[in-house]
Design an enzyme around this catalytic site. Structure first.
Site, PDB file in Angstrom:
ATOM      1  N   ARG A 138      -2.009   6.059  11.854  1.00 58.94           N
ATOM      2  CA  ARG A 138      -0.564   6.149  12.055  1.00 58.94           C
ATOM      3  C   ARG A 138      -0.119   4.978  12.924  1.00 58.94           C
ATOM      4  NH1 ARG A 138      -0.322   8.771   8.196  1.00 58.94           N
ATOM      5  NH2 ARG A 138       0.331  10.924   7.944  1.00 58.94           N
ATOM      6  N   GLU A 161       8.385   3.536   9.791  1.00 57.72           N
ATOM      7  CA  GLU A 161       8.428   3.112   8.385  1.00 57.72           C
ATOM      8  C   GLU A 161       9.748   3.513   7.728  1.00 57.72           C
ATOM      9  OE1 GLU A 161       4.945   4.860   6.622  1.00 57.72           O
ATOM     10  OE2 GLU A 161       3.620   3.831   8.010  1.00 57.72           O
ATOM     11  N   HIS A 216       1.818   1.146   3.527  1.00 62.43           N
ATOM     12  CA  HIS A 216       1.296   2.521   3.582  1.00 62.43           C
ATOM     13  C   HIS A 216       0.739   2.972   2.224  1.00 62.43           C
ATOM     14  CE1 HIS A 216       1.655   6.597   5.861  1.00 62.43           C
ATOM     15  NE2 HIS A 216       0.629   6.606   5.021  1.00 62.43           N
TER      16      HIS A 216
HETATM   17  C1  8YV Z   1       0.543  10.029   2.499  1.00 61.79           C
HETATM   18  C2  8YV Z   1      -0.805   9.728   4.578  1.00 61.79           C
HETATM   19  O1  8YV Z   1       0.040  11.215   2.111  1.00 61.79           O
HETATM   20  O2  8YV Z   1      -2.117  11.570   3.933  1.00 61.79           O
HETATM   21  C3  8YV Z   1      -1.514  11.008   4.832  1.00 61.79           C
HETATM   22  O3  8YV Z   1      -1.465  11.483   5.985  1.00 61.79           O
HETATM   23  O4  8YV Z   1      -0.431   9.091   5.469  1.00 61.79           O
HETATM   24  C4  8YV Z   1      -0.532   9.218   3.210  1.00 61.79           C
HETATM   25  O5  8YV Z   1      -1.660   9.052   2.469  1.00 61.79           O
HETATM   26  C5  8YV Z   1       1.116   9.289   1.358  1.00 61.79           C
HETATM   27  O6  8YV Z   1       1.870   8.281   1.878  1.00 61.79           O
HETATM   28  C6  8YV Z   1       1.943  10.104   0.385  1.00 61.79           C
HETATM   29  O7  8YV Z   1       2.678  11.105   0.940  1.00 61.79           O
END
Ligand code: 8YV
Length: 307
Positions: free
Chosen positions: A235, A264, A282
């Site tokens: 993150r 973001e 991302h």
């Molecule tokens: C999101 C992510 O799931 O799984 C996570 O925590 O940060 C990502 O892989 C993706 O951006 C789709 O929602």
């Protein structure tokens, strides 16, 4: 009725429609609570993503009919879990199925940052490649170097396995030391100072949230060896961007590879001006395989919660 905030992979949407009456919002960009509240009539389940912030105020404003929030992510930072528990709203997420994809992207960023891949492509596309020369565009090797992993969960461990294939020595920081069968020879550090001082590469694979907020600050960056490389697929909030931008400018940090950002889709402008920053939008879990599996797992969770 299942309220789906974002466009889903076609096979996931097809299954959702076979199992539920579906209301699709196909939101793009910034999330606002009214996106949910204006469309909540008749809804008993919600499928969201990390960009959709379900804070206590939004959760408390949901009608009683809402029984479950499924998130298309392993990360849960965007949902106030205590507020959901207090309302009796179940939460489900999508661990495991995105582990390989996200570890692969950590490795991609390590290689891109070390070999200056983005910068090289920009030079070539701009027609500015002077031609082959022994001194042109030198990067740093990855094989045989020391990799430190912050957060030795499923993704951190999958990255460690890939790194062992590159003959890297793996060190890690984690809430607790892992059992030897999970450690697989990785070296555990009880403190940040000994961990950071040992590394050529630092990969952040920890969850976000309060516990890791601005963990990588100026003081910890100073503990890394000059020329260290940092990558982050966890993150954006884990990094103090001002501190990292300053260290990339001086070259104390040779390069960084970032797939996640605090706010973001906004990118701190300081990064955009730096050739030694590899910046991706991302896409850690963005493989067809992982995204389909995430959708199916989220739907499994929603079905179980409604049963
Ligand atoms: C999101 C992510 O799931 O799984 C996570 O925590 O940060 C990502 O892989 C993706 O951006 C789709 O929602």
């Amino acid at each position: 009725m299942l309220l789906i905030t974002r466009e889903m992979p076609p096979e996931v949407l097809a299954r959702a429609q076979a199992e539920h009456e579906v209301r699709e919002l196909r939101l793009q960009g910034r999330f606002e609570p009214r996106h949910i509240l204006d469309n909540i009539a008749g809804v008993n389940a919600i499928l969201c993503i990390p960009a959709d912030k379900f804070d206590a105020a939004l959760i408390n404003a949901l009608p009683d009919a809402v029984k479950v929030i499924g998130t298309f992510s392993v990360g849960l930072e965007h949902i106030d879990l205590d507020a959901a528990a207090a309302r009796g709203i179940k939460i489900c997420h999508t661990p495991d199925v995105l582990t390989t994809a996200t570890a692969e992207l950590s490795l991609t960023l390590m290689l891109m940052a070390a070999r200056r891949a983005g910068e090289g492509e920009r030079i070539l596309r701009a027609g500015q490649w002077p031609g082959l020369a022994p001194t042109f565009h030198l990067g740093r090797g990855v094989s045989g170097k020391t990799l430190g992993i912050l957060g030795m969960g499923r993704i951190g461990r999958a990255l460690a396995q890939m790194a062992r294939g590159l003959n890297m020595q793996v060190h890690y920081r984690n809430r607790t030391r892992l059992a030897p069968e999970l450690e697989q020879g990785a070296i555990y550090h009880e403190d940040d100072a000994s961990f950071l001082a040992a590394l050529d590469f630092l990969s952040i694979n920890a969850p976000g949230g309060k516990e890791t907020f601005h963990w990588l600050n100026a003081a910890r960056i100073a503990l890394l060896k000059p020329g260290a490389i940092i990558v982050n697929t966890g993150r954006g909030t884990t990094i103090d961007d001002d501190a990292l931008i300053a260290a990339l400018r001086t070259g104390h940090i040779a390069a960084a590879g970032l797939d996640v950002f605090a706010n973001e889709p906004e990118i701190p402008p300081g990064y955009l001006a730096l050739e030694n920053a590899v910046l991706l939008p991302h896409i850690g879990s963005a493989t067809i395989e992982a995204r389909n599996a995430m959708g199916f797992l989220a739907l499994d969770g929603i079905k179980a919660a409604l049963a």
